[in-house]
Design a protein around this motif. Structure first.
Motif, PDB file in Angstrom:
ATOM      1  N   LEU A   3     -44.937  42.972 -25.662  1.00  0.00           N
ATOM      2  CA  LEU A   3     -44.308  41.931 -26.459  1.00  0.00           C
ATOM      3  C   LEU A   3     -44.097  42.421 -27.865  1.00  0.00           C
ATOM      4  CD1 LEU A   3     -43.504  38.930 -26.877  1.00  0.00           C
ATOM      5  CD2 LEU A   3     -45.903  38.483 -27.381  1.00  0.00           C
ATOM      6  N   VAL A   4     -42.912  42.232 -28.408  1.00  0.00           N
ATOM      7  CA  VAL A   4     -42.613  42.592 -29.783  1.00  0.00           C
ATOM      8  C   VAL A   4     -42.713  41.342 -30.622  1.00  0.00           C
ATOM      9  CG1 VAL A   4     -40.904  43.547 -31.363  1.00  0.00           C
ATOM     10  CG2 VAL A   4     -41.067  44.409 -29.015  1.00  0.00           C
ATOM     11  N   ASN A   5     -43.572  41.362 -31.659  1.00  0.00           N
ATOM     12  CA  ASN A   5     -43.733  40.219 -32.539  1.00  0.00           C
ATOM     13  C   ASN A   5     -43.069  40.482 -33.873  1.00  0.00           C
ATOM     14  OD1 ASN A   5     -45.613  38.288 -31.133  1.00  0.00           O
ATOM     15  ND2 ASN A   5     -46.843  40.136 -31.037  1.00  0.00           N
ATOM     16  N   SER A   6     -42.557  39.434 -34.489  1.00  0.00           N
ATOM     17  CA  SER A   6     -42.015  39.549 -35.843  1.00  0.00           C
ATOM     18  C   SER A   6     -41.882  38.166 -36.417  1.00  0.00           C
ATOM     19  CB  SER A   6     -40.648  40.228 -35.841  1.00  0.00           C
ATOM     20  OG  SER A   6     -39.633  39.307 -35.554  1.00  0.00           O
ATOM     21  N   ASN A   7     -41.616  38.079 -37.703  1.00  0.00           N
ATOM     22  CA  ASN A   7     -41.231  36.803 -38.271  1.00  0.00           C
ATOM     23  C   ASN A   7     -39.816  36.480 -37.830  1.00  0.00           C
ATOM     24  OD1 ASN A   7     -43.581  36.213 -39.704  1.00  0.00           O
ATOM     25  ND2 ASN A   7     -42.972  37.570 -41.366  1.00  0.00           N
ATOM     26  N   THR A   8     -39.501  35.197 -37.768  1.00  0.00           N
ATOM     27  CA  THR A   8     -38.146  34.817 -37.410  1.00  0.00           C
ATOM     28  C   THR A   8     -37.178  35.300 -38.466  1.00  0.00           C
ATOM     29  OG1 THR A   8     -38.914  32.848 -36.276  1.00  0.00           O
ATOM     30  CG2 THR A   8     -36.623  32.865 -36.962  1.00  0.00           C
ATOM     31  N   PRO A   9     -36.068  35.942 -38.094  1.00  0.00           N
ATOM     32  CA  PRO A   9     -35.074  36.356 -39.083  1.00  0.00           C
ATOM     33  C   PRO A   9     -34.660  35.187 -39.951  1.00  0.00           C
ATOM     34  CG  PRO A   9     -34.562  37.292 -36.950  1.00  0.00           C
ATOM     35  CD  PRO A   9     -35.715  36.333 -36.737  1.00  0.00           C
ATOM     36  N   GLY A 159     -39.658  25.840 -32.422  1.00  0.00           N
ATOM     37  CA  GLY A 159     -38.617  26.444 -33.242  1.00  0.00           C
ATOM     38  C   GLY A 159     -38.572  27.944 -33.206  1.00  0.00           C
ATOM     39  N   ALA A 160     -39.569  28.587 -32.598  1.00  0.00           N
ATOM     40  CA  ALA A 160     -39.569  30.043 -32.520  1.00  0.00           C
ATOM     41  C   ALA A 160     -38.440  30.521 -31.608  1.00  0.00           C
ATOM     42  CB  ALA A 160     -40.906  30.549 -31.988  1.00  0.00           C
ATOM     43  N   ILE A 161     -37.950  31.711 -31.870  1.00  0.00           N
ATOM     44  CA  ILE A 161     -36.944  32.342 -31.025  1.00  0.00           C
ATOM     45  C   ILE A 161     -37.637  33.357 -30.126  1.00  0.00           C
ATOM     46  CG2 ILE A 161     -34.901  33.827 -30.972  1.00  0.00           C
ATOM     47  CD1 ILE A 161     -34.283  31.069 -31.996  1.00  0.00           C
ATOM     48  N   ILE A 162     -37.370  33.257 -28.824  1.00  0.00           N
ATOM     49  CA  ILE A 162     -37.934  34.232 -27.887  1.00  0.00           C
ATOM     50  C   ILE A 162     -36.796  34.899 -27.118  1.00  0.00           C
ATOM     51  CG2 ILE A 162     -40.074  32.924 -27.602  1.00  0.00           C
ATOM     52  CD1 ILE A 162     -39.044  32.080 -24.823  1.00  0.00           C
ATOM     53  N   VAL A 163     -37.054  36.121 -26.681  1.00  0.00           N
ATOM     54  CA  VAL A 163     -36.138  36.810 -25.772  1.00  0.00           C
ATOM     55  C   VAL A 163     -36.913  37.118 -24.511  1.00  0.00           C
ATOM     56  CG1 VAL A 163     -34.707  38.849 -25.389  1.00  0.00           C
ATOM     57  CG2 VAL A 163     -34.784  37.805 -27.662  1.00  0.00           C
ATOM     58  N   VAL A 164     -36.345  36.770 -23.363  1.00  0.00           N
ATOM     59  CA  VAL A 164     -37.020  37.016 -22.088  1.00  0.00           C
ATOM     60  C   VAL A 164     -36.170  37.930 -21.223  1.00  0.00           C
ATOM     61  CG1 VAL A 164     -38.096  34.746 -22.190  1.00  0.00           C
ATOM     62  CG2 VAL A 164     -36.013  35.035 -20.855  1.00  0.00           C
ATOM     63  N   ASP A 165     -36.855  38.725 -20.413  1.00  0.00           N
ATOM     64  CA  ASP A 165     -36.189  39.542 -19.403  1.00  0.00           C
ATOM     65  C   ASP A 165     -36.362  38.821 -18.077  1.00  0.00           C
ATOM     66  OD1 ASP A 165     -35.545  41.482 -17.402  1.00  0.00           O
ATOM     67  OD2 ASP A 165     -35.851  43.078 -18.872  1.00  0.00           O
ATOM     68  N   THR A 166     -35.245  38.402 -17.490  1.00  0.00           N
ATOM     69  CA  THR A 166     -35.313  37.553 -16.298  1.00  0.00           C
ATOM     70  C   THR A 166     -35.704  38.312 -15.040  1.00  0.00           C
ATOM     71  OG1 THR A 166     -32.933  37.862 -15.911  1.00  0.00           O
ATOM     72  CG2 THR A 166     -33.613  35.958 -17.234  1.00  0.00           C
ATOM     73  N   VAL A 219     -40.025  37.065 -18.436  1.00  0.00           N
ATOM     74  CA  VAL A 219     -41.147  37.597 -19.214  1.00  0.00           C
ATOM     75  C   VAL A 219     -40.707  37.725 -20.667  1.00  0.00           C
ATOM     76  CG1 VAL A 219     -42.697  39.563 -19.537  1.00  0.00           C
ATOM     77  CG2 VAL A 219     -42.055  38.846 -17.225  1.00  0.00           C
ATOM     78  N   VAL A 220     -41.528  37.247 -21.577  1.00  0.00           N
ATOM     79  CA  VAL A 220     -41.200  37.312 -23.003  1.00  0.00           C
ATOM     80  C   VAL A 220     -41.340  38.759 -23.483  1.00  0.00           C
ATOM     81  CG1 VAL A 220     -41.793  36.511 -25.312  1.00  0.00           C
ATOM     82  CG2 VAL A 220     -41.978  34.942 -23.366  1.00  0.00           C
ATOM     83  N   VAL A 221     -40.235  39.311 -23.974  1.00  0.00           N
ATOM     84  CA  VAL A 221     -40.246  40.697 -24.460  1.00  0.00           C
ATOM     85  C   VAL A 221     -40.070  40.763 -25.973  1.00  0.00           C
ATOM     86  CG1 VAL A 221     -39.463  41.703 -22.299  1.00  0.00           C
ATOM     87  CG2 VAL A 221     -37.760  40.928 -23.962  1.00  0.00           C
ATOM     88  N   TYR A 222     -39.713  39.631 -26.585  1.00  0.00           N
ATOM     89  CA  TYR A 222     -39.581  39.577 -28.048  1.00  0.00           C
ATOM     90  C   TYR A 222     -39.818  38.148 -28.479  1.00  0.00           C
ATOM     91  CZ  TYR A 222     -37.516  39.952 -32.729  1.00  0.00           C
ATOM     92  OH  TYR A 222     -37.306  39.922 -34.090  1.00  0.00           O
ATOM     93  N   LEU A 223     -40.596  38.000 -29.553  1.00  0.00           N
ATOM     94  CA  LEU A 223     -40.944  36.673 -30.017  1.00  0.00           C
ATOM     95  C   LEU A 223     -40.935  36.669 -31.536  1.00  0.00           C
ATOM     96  CD1 LEU A 223     -43.761  34.506 -28.493  1.00  0.00           C
ATOM     97  CD2 LEU A 223     -43.275  34.452 -30.925  1.00  0.00           C
ATOM     98  N   SER A 224     -40.147  35.760 -32.130  1.00  0.00           N
ATOM     99  CA  SER A 224     -40.039  35.650 -33.574  1.00  0.00           C
ATOM    100  C   SER A 224     -40.627  34.334 -34.033  1.00  0.00           C
ATOM    101  CB  SER A 224     -38.565  35.707 -34.007  1.00  0.00           C
ATOM    102  OG  SER A 224     -38.001  36.952 -33.661  1.00  0.00           O
ATOM    103  N   ARG A 225     -41.681  34.420 -34.807  1.00  0.00           N
ATOM    104  CA  ARG A 225     -42.324  33.210 -35.299  1.00  0.00           C
ATOM    105  C   ARG A 225     -41.614  32.655 -36.516  1.00  0.00           C
ATOM    106  NH1 ARG A 225     -48.191  35.732 -35.755  1.00  0.00           N
ATOM    107  NH2 ARG A 225     -46.871  37.480 -36.339  1.00  0.00           N
TER     108      ARG A 225
END
Length: 229
Positions: A3-9, A159-166, A219-225
């Motif tokens: 999982l890649v974590n970061s602040n939301t852009p 409100g977080a943005i997530i990217v998932v690999d289906t 599966v969540v592969v990127y998550l921006s808080r």
């Protein structure tokens, strides 16, 4: 997959009018970076520190010594601007801004160094909106979602943005985006049973078996808080 974590852009959370910079030259990365730094009243040193990169890297961009950077997402996050705009001048500087006639309206999504463009989905399917994320998670099976409910996990608030690999197969303790009785949220996954189980953030909630009433979207592969300046 990790999982890649970061602040939301910042462009997802900041709405600042673009009229202040109307008519300014934004044809190069150096010019766009200068505009964004001026708008955010931030120095090269401070930008480098907050983005977690070396100050000479910022200097090379500002002076035009380099025309691209693998750290565009990190830089744009700190500045609160859209990474597509910073990288290539695509669209407005921030969501909600006017493009002042300077926007690139057609572009190759593969041609933005360091970025991967993912379509945003909602409960009704794919939307016309996109999210820019680091290209380290690049996959044709990715979808982006904006969470409508707090999952209870600090990494995945409302409100977080997530990217998932289906098509990614979840492993033990992976974050997954799943729909349980028609409500989608982020859970942790654990193996066992016929298809595995979902783990709620609330420890008193029993394991939820994956099946007809609980389907994994990806599966969540990127998550921006949430991003707070």
């Amino acid at each position: 997959m990790g999982l890649v974590n970061s602040n939301t852009p910042g462009y997802l959370t900041v709405d600042t009018s673009g009229y202040m910079f109307g008519g300014m030259n934004t044809s190069t990365l150096a010019e766009r970076l200068k505009i964004a730094m001026e708008a955010g009243d931030i120095s090269q040193t401070s930008l480098a520190e907050k983005a977690g990169i070396a100050q000479p890297t910022i200097w090379k961009i500002v002076t035009g010594k380099t025309q691209s950077s693998a750290k565009i997402v990190e830089i744009s996050t700190v500045l609160g601007v859209r990474p597509e705009w910073l990288a290539k001048g695509i669209g407005p500087m921030r969501d909600g801004d006017s493009d002042n006639g300077n926007a690139i309206t057609t572009y190759d999504k593969e041609a933005i160094p360091g970025l991967f463009i993912v379509n945003l989905w909602d409960d009704n399917g794919e939307t016309k909106d996109v999210v820019a994320v680091p290209d380290t998670i690049k996959s044709p099976n990715c979808r982006a979602y904006k969470l409508r409910y707090d999952s209870g996990y600090p990494e995945a608030p409302d409100g977080a943005i997530i990217v998932v690999d289906t098509l990614e197969t979840p492993g033990h303790n992976d974050f997954v985006y799943a729909k349980v009785k028609d409500q989608a949220s982020v859970y942790k996954f654990t193996t066992g049973g016929e298809n595995g189980f979902l783990i709620s953030s609330e420890p008193r909630v029993p394991l939820i078996p994956v099946g007809d009433d609980a389907k994994i979207i990806g599966v969540v592969v990127y998550l921006s808080r949430s991003f707070k300046r």
